[in-house]
Design a protein around this motif. Sequence first.
Motif, PDB file in Angstrom:
ATOM      1  N   GLU A 139     -42.771 -31.648  -6.373  1.00 57.08           N
ATOM      2  CA  GLU A 139     -41.483 -32.136  -5.881  1.00 57.08           C
ATOM      3  C   GLU A 139     -41.353 -32.054  -4.361  1.00 57.08           C
ATOM      4  OE1 GLU A 139     -37.967 -31.848  -7.968  1.00 57.08           O
ATOM      5  OE2 GLU A 139     -38.815 -31.024  -9.798  1.00 57.08           O
ATOM      6  N   ALA A 196     -43.010 -44.311  -6.936  1.00 52.34           N
ATOM      7  CA  ALA A 196     -43.608 -45.490  -7.546  1.00 52.34           C
ATOM      8  C   ALA A 196     -44.294 -46.369  -6.511  1.00 52.34           C
ATOM      9  CB  ALA A 196     -42.540 -46.271  -8.298  1.00 52.34           C
ATOM     10  N   ALA A 197     -43.704 -46.438  -5.316  1.00 55.91           N
ATOM     11  CA  ALA A 197     -44.275 -47.299  -4.293  1.00 55.91           C
ATOM     12  C   ALA A 197     -45.578 -46.743  -3.738  1.00 55.91           C
ATOM     13  CB  ALA A 197     -43.267 -47.483  -3.175  1.00 55.91           C
ATOM     14  N   MET A 233     -37.677 -35.375 -16.284  1.00 58.67           N
ATOM     15  CA  MET A 233     -36.474 -34.595 -16.033  1.00 58.67           C
ATOM     16  C   MET A 233     -36.857 -33.141 -15.816  1.00 58.67           C
ATOM     17  SD  MET A 233     -33.776 -36.564 -17.241  1.00 58.67           S
ATOM     18  CE  MET A 233     -32.770 -35.303 -17.920  1.00 58.67           C
ATOM     19  N   LEU A 279     -43.659 -50.070 -14.410  1.00 55.33           N
ATOM     20  CA  LEU A 279     -42.559 -49.227 -14.878  1.00 55.33           C
ATOM     21  C   LEU A 279     -41.236 -49.808 -14.384  1.00 55.33           C
ATOM     22  CD1 LEU A 279     -41.845 -46.558 -16.346  1.00 55.33           C
ATOM     23  CD2 LEU A 279     -41.808 -45.489 -14.120  1.00 55.33           C
ATOM     24  N   ASN A 280     -40.579 -50.552 -15.235  1.00 62.49           N
ATOM     25  CA  ASN A 280     -39.285 -51.100 -14.829  1.00 62.49           C
ATOM     26  C   ASN A 280     -38.164 -50.221 -15.366  1.00 62.49           C
ATOM     27  OD1 ASN A 280     -39.036 -51.678 -17.541  1.00 62.49           O
ATOM     28  ND2 ASN A 280     -39.926 -53.714 -17.275  1.00 62.49           N
ATOM     29  N   ALA A 281     -36.938 -50.592 -15.026  1.00 60.52           N
ATOM     30  CA  ALA A 281     -35.799 -49.731 -15.345  1.00 60.52           C
ATOM     31  C   ALA A 281     -35.687 -49.471 -16.839  1.00 60.52           C
ATOM     32  CB  ALA A 281     -34.515 -50.362 -14.815  1.00 60.52           C
ATOM     33  N   GLN A 329     -38.927 -35.534  -9.630  1.00 64.11           N
ATOM     34  CA  GLN A 329     -37.955 -35.726 -10.686  1.00 64.11           C
ATOM     35  C   GLN A 329     -37.556 -37.202 -10.728  1.00 64.11           C
ATOM     36  OE1 GLN A 329     -33.755 -33.849 -10.633  1.00 64.11           O
ATOM     37  NE2 GLN A 329     -35.034 -32.583 -11.883  1.00 64.11           N
ATOM     38  N   ASN A 330     -37.707 -37.816  -9.577  1.00 65.06           N
ATOM     39  CA  ASN A 330     -37.139 -39.101  -9.308  1.00 65.06           C
ATOM     40  C   ASN A 330     -38.259 -40.067  -8.947  1.00 65.06           C
ATOM     41  OD1 ASN A 330     -35.880 -41.138  -7.763  1.00 65.06           O
ATOM     42  ND2 ASN A 330     -34.137 -39.742  -7.479  1.00 65.06           N
ATOM     43  N   SER A 331     -38.366 -41.180  -9.650  1.00 66.76           N
ATOM     44  CA  SER A 331     -39.514 -42.051  -9.426  1.00 66.76           C
ATOM     45  C   SER A 331     -39.312 -43.001  -8.254  1.00 66.76           C
ATOM     46  CB  SER A 331     -39.798 -42.857 -10.692  1.00 66.76           C
ATOM     47  OG  SER A 331     -38.733 -43.747 -10.936  1.00 66.76           O
ATOM     48  N   ASP A 332     -38.106 -42.941  -7.672  1.00 62.26           N
ATOM     49  CA  ASP A 332     -37.729 -43.801  -6.560  1.00 62.26           C
ATOM     50  C   ASP A 332     -38.829 -44.076  -5.545  1.00 62.26           C
ATOM     51  OD1 ASP A 332     -35.482 -45.136  -6.250  1.00 62.26           O
ATOM     52  OD2 ASP A 332     -34.359 -43.557  -5.225  1.00 62.26           O
ATOM     53  N   LEU A 340     -38.319 -47.075 -17.966  1.00 57.17           N
ATOM     54  CA  LEU A 340     -38.027 -45.755 -17.429  1.00 57.17           C
ATOM     55  C   LEU A 340     -36.948 -45.071 -18.263  1.00 57.17           C
ATOM     56  CD1 LEU A 340     -38.720 -43.911 -15.076  1.00 57.17           C
ATOM     57  CD2 LEU A 340     -36.828 -44.899 -13.827  1.00 57.17           C
ATOM     58  N   HIS A 341     -35.913 -45.835 -18.519  1.00 55.17           N
ATOM     59  CA  HIS A 341     -34.813 -45.305 -19.311  1.00 55.17           C
ATOM     60  C   HIS A 341     -35.322 -44.841 -20.672  1.00 55.17           C
ATOM     61  CE1 HIS A 341     -30.626 -44.959 -20.603  1.00 55.17           C
ATOM     62  NE2 HIS A 341     -30.338 -45.035 -19.316  1.00 55.17           N
ATOM     63  N   TYR A 395     -37.442 -41.696 -20.379  1.00 55.94           N
ATOM     64  CA  TYR A 395     -36.688 -40.480 -20.091  1.00 55.94           C
ATOM     65  C   TYR A 395     -35.864 -40.023 -21.279  1.00 55.94           C
ATOM     66  CZ  TYR A 395     -37.394 -39.741 -15.079  1.00 55.94           C
ATOM     67  OH  TYR A 395     -37.909 -39.431 -13.865  1.00 55.94           O
TER      68      TYR A 395
END
Lengths: 607, 241, 285
Positions: B168, B207-208, B40, B230-232, B201-204, B235-236, B239
Amino acid sequence: MNLLTNQATRVVVRNLVAPVVLVLIGLACSGDGYLIHLATAAGVAYILTAAFNLVYGYAGIFNLAMVMIYGTGAFTSVYLESQLGWSFWLALPVSVVVTAVVSILVALPTRRLSELFFAIQTLTFALALAEILLHWTAFSGGTTALYDITSPTFAGQELIGGYPGYYWLVAVLVLVVFEIMRRIHRSAMGRKLTALREGPRVLAAVGVSPSATRLVAFGISGLCAGMAGVLYAHFQLVIDLGSFSFDSLVTLLLAMILGGAGYLYGPVVGVLAVVAMSEVSLATSGAQDLVTGLGILVLVAFTRGGIAGAIDRGVRALVRRRARADAELPAAEEGAPPVVPELRVLAERRADAQPRRMEVTSLTVRFGGNTAVDDVSLSFATGEVIGLIGPNGAGKTTLLNAITGDVPVVAGGVRLDGDEILGKRPQDIVRMGLGRTFQSPRIIPDLTVLQNVMLASDELGKAGWLRQVLQTPAAVRDDRVSRSTARQVLADLAIASRADQLAGDQPYGIQRLVEIARNLVLGPAFLLLDEPGAGLTEFEREEVAATIRTLSTHEIGVVLVDHNLPLIRAACDRVYVLDTGRLIADGPPEAVFAESNVISAYLGVPG
Amino acid sequence: MSATVLEVRDVTVGYGKNEPVLHDISIVLAQGTILGVVGMNGAGKSTLMRTVAGMLTPRAGEVLFEGRRINGRHTAELARRGVVLLPEGHRVLRPLTVRENLRIATMSLAPRKVRKRVSEAEGLIYELFPILERRSSQLAGLMSGGEQQMLSIARAIMQRPKVLLLDEPSLGLAPRVIGEIYAALGRLRETADLAMLIVEQNSDRLAAHCEELVVLRDGKVSWVGPSRELNADRLHAAYFG
Amino acid sequence: MVAFLVTALSVAAVLTPIVASVSLVYRVSGVVNFGGGFIAVFGGIACAHWGSGWAGAVLTLVAGAVIGALCYFIAIVPARAFGVRGIGLTLSTLGFGLLLTFVTRTWFGGTAFTVRPWLAGSVDLAGFQTSQQRLLIIGLAIVVVLVLFAVFDWTLVGRRLSAVSYDAELASVYGIRGGRYQLLAWVVSGVCLVIGGMFEATIASVDVEVAPRLLVLSLVGAVIGGLTNLTGAIGGALVAAVATTISDQFVATGFQMTALLIVLSVVLLVRPNGLFSFRGTAERL
């Protein structure tokens, strides 16, 4: 009882130091023409330097027109006496008023200039004024000096410059100026001036008009500079424009930074040091530039706040060491439950406070082609804590800035109980009950924690600026109330032990609390907090969350911008989520954090 | 296991007298790989990048590049040795043209050397970002954010990096542009022998593209492992704690 | 009209290098050089002293470069190392200027000096008699401006200097060592200042008392120009020169500073960032 008399004695002694010193100097020098001359010159120089200290040292306004304002005082008094036949005792106050007006005239058109451009503008003003006076020969004598200066008479006695009689006149006025400076130093006005040094926003944040404060600084400094000028003319008994040249400005600057800008005793020390230095360079004639130049170079690089600053720091270090030896403060234990503050300062407002409501409708802010806040509508009421979250660059801070009048808005409205507040000045918005904090805490590093909070509590008092400056009984009473209010709120927030330390020395967490304390004093209906959790430890953040919850029980509406989701979850009733300027979700924290578009805006989905 | 090119060892960094922003961070970047760092805002990602790039000096610990300690080295010096940063917010020299941005990144004053360097790199740069060729005499400040980010990468290529630090890279850019940027980074990795450290900020997207991911929270590493693991839920957890 | 043009242009010729110098140093180092007037005066007096031939002029230019570097190392580097910023650094340059004035006085004495014109004689321009020297310095000023443009706009050194002045941190990411380019800026600035001083000394006399006036002229020119680029500096110098010349020739002599104050106030009221600061061209949000 013993303590009380001790304190009373100390006050008496403190009040007597300056007059006694001046009398002793007078008596010691009376026999020697050269020494009395030197003492008188130093007295005049003190008044001028004190004037500059007020405007530059305290308020941070680099006014290079100072020397010409001083000159204007000298020429005006001589003109009034020689051309209009006025007596010295009438010419003195009138000249002083003239220079105060000139000083304010310098201030008015330069309000928006940066520090640097202001310096250049005032320097140009000084040279232009010198040029104009040069051509007004009846006033200034032009290129020749003015000799036609009559000495003032007092009780049948002529007070001739360079003789003890004149010294006593100067000494009395030095005392008056010193006393005024001492009062300003202790007063609400002194704090406001120091706050002005850090830029106009801090004053606006406690509901004070920065421009009015600025004008007071200019007015009083113009007054004192003019007084110095009048005294100079009747001391030298011959004046020409050369006496108020660039060189005099340089000497004034040297005295200022040598003594210590922004310290009460700075001008005293500075003038003494410059007198000593010029005695030295007189001995090696022609070395004036060398001494001054070297002096400035060394002082700028190696000292903070000149000699007075060094002494002040030494005293503080000593006090701190003694305090540390006295009592080791127990540090807050990690893992212990956070201290829930009890806000006694707000206790009385809980029950009878009317609920109030903020309404933001279709607010849009653009920077160039970039829409930072896009058609955002939200509302909140007193007693509610709402969170404003979103990824970097989502427009959260811009939204706060738009609400508090810090950035211009393209479209939309912000209403407080139905009244439009867009377009109002920041200080007026604060006075309507809408306080805020900033991402990097806007505290005054050179004031103590207590004084920082007093900036706000001073505003609850009734004494105007003149009474504050003169420290009339009403102002002293206000001061006492302000001090105790500030102490109270610091105690409420559990930082009273730091009250007398410099705010600049405090860690982020404390600085944020100081900012919140400053707002609480004003009894706001709403408080907008911009990232209060940034840079804090987990433990400190829990304390922040507890503090925020307490605020809401006191019927304050809190808007919390933060990235720390645990903090948001712990503190907020409702959450609004912004992404690229748009509102994408709102509702209770748990529900919002479960929404898929919020998660993807924030975290992304791996894979 | 390929050789380690960059190592951050037990590094603690802070500003002024305040609490440190990074506590005891350790990461390892291997030759020819991409390491992703996510977290974050305020987790300390940019601080980590600035520390590696030499803009901040660690209070404790050390940064090793090719086995040698580099903390405290000047940013320009590190850039010349191959540790090249792309700062947050696609910062480019806006008053200069695209070509000038590229030319002065060659770090040489000799016209012949500059020309040689430019012509060597030009092929790759224009293949990755054809638009830069068309815009070569335009002021960088007048380009869109995406184009500035492309110029930023092109500028880094000119510097012959061994380690590329991207802070970033997708911040403030449209999804389509982000796709292009990441595609280009993937191509770059195939053609040039370099390692990348990418902060988002975003692993979207990230990760790939990377082998390994590090999640930072409150200045500490809260999760580290192969990016596919790293699954949801993880990740949750990483974070929010 | 011719008289006005020649006078205004020759004043601008003196001011342009000085203003360009102030603005260059401000952009690269973020410091307004309050020592500028003193350095220019040193240049004029030194040149008068070292002979008006080419050797004297070249020697003065070299001295200018050295003084520029000294100013950087004495007034800026130590103060910065101790965390001084903004007005503090400006004060520091003033200190350096005073130090230099002491040197000027000790070496050359405090009297007024003139440099013998490089071109003797006068010419008749549409009925207006003027010295060839005046025309020469106008020409030389144009050459100086062209050289500056060539260096800053067409060479890699110049582009890097712009890079450092735009964003020193970003420039270091590009591999550019900022310190060297700052030193370069101060050296170039020192040279420009003594050029201005020499020009002034060939058309009028120069003594140490002139320094504050030159300082204010250069500061005002720089502020009007907006402190952003060379074009702005030239524009600022021209505006300042025209304003002072108009007041001298058409209003009353001896009100140059007043004219400057009026122009400066108007400019700052209308455009608080200066007249020639075109924010739109390279800056976009």
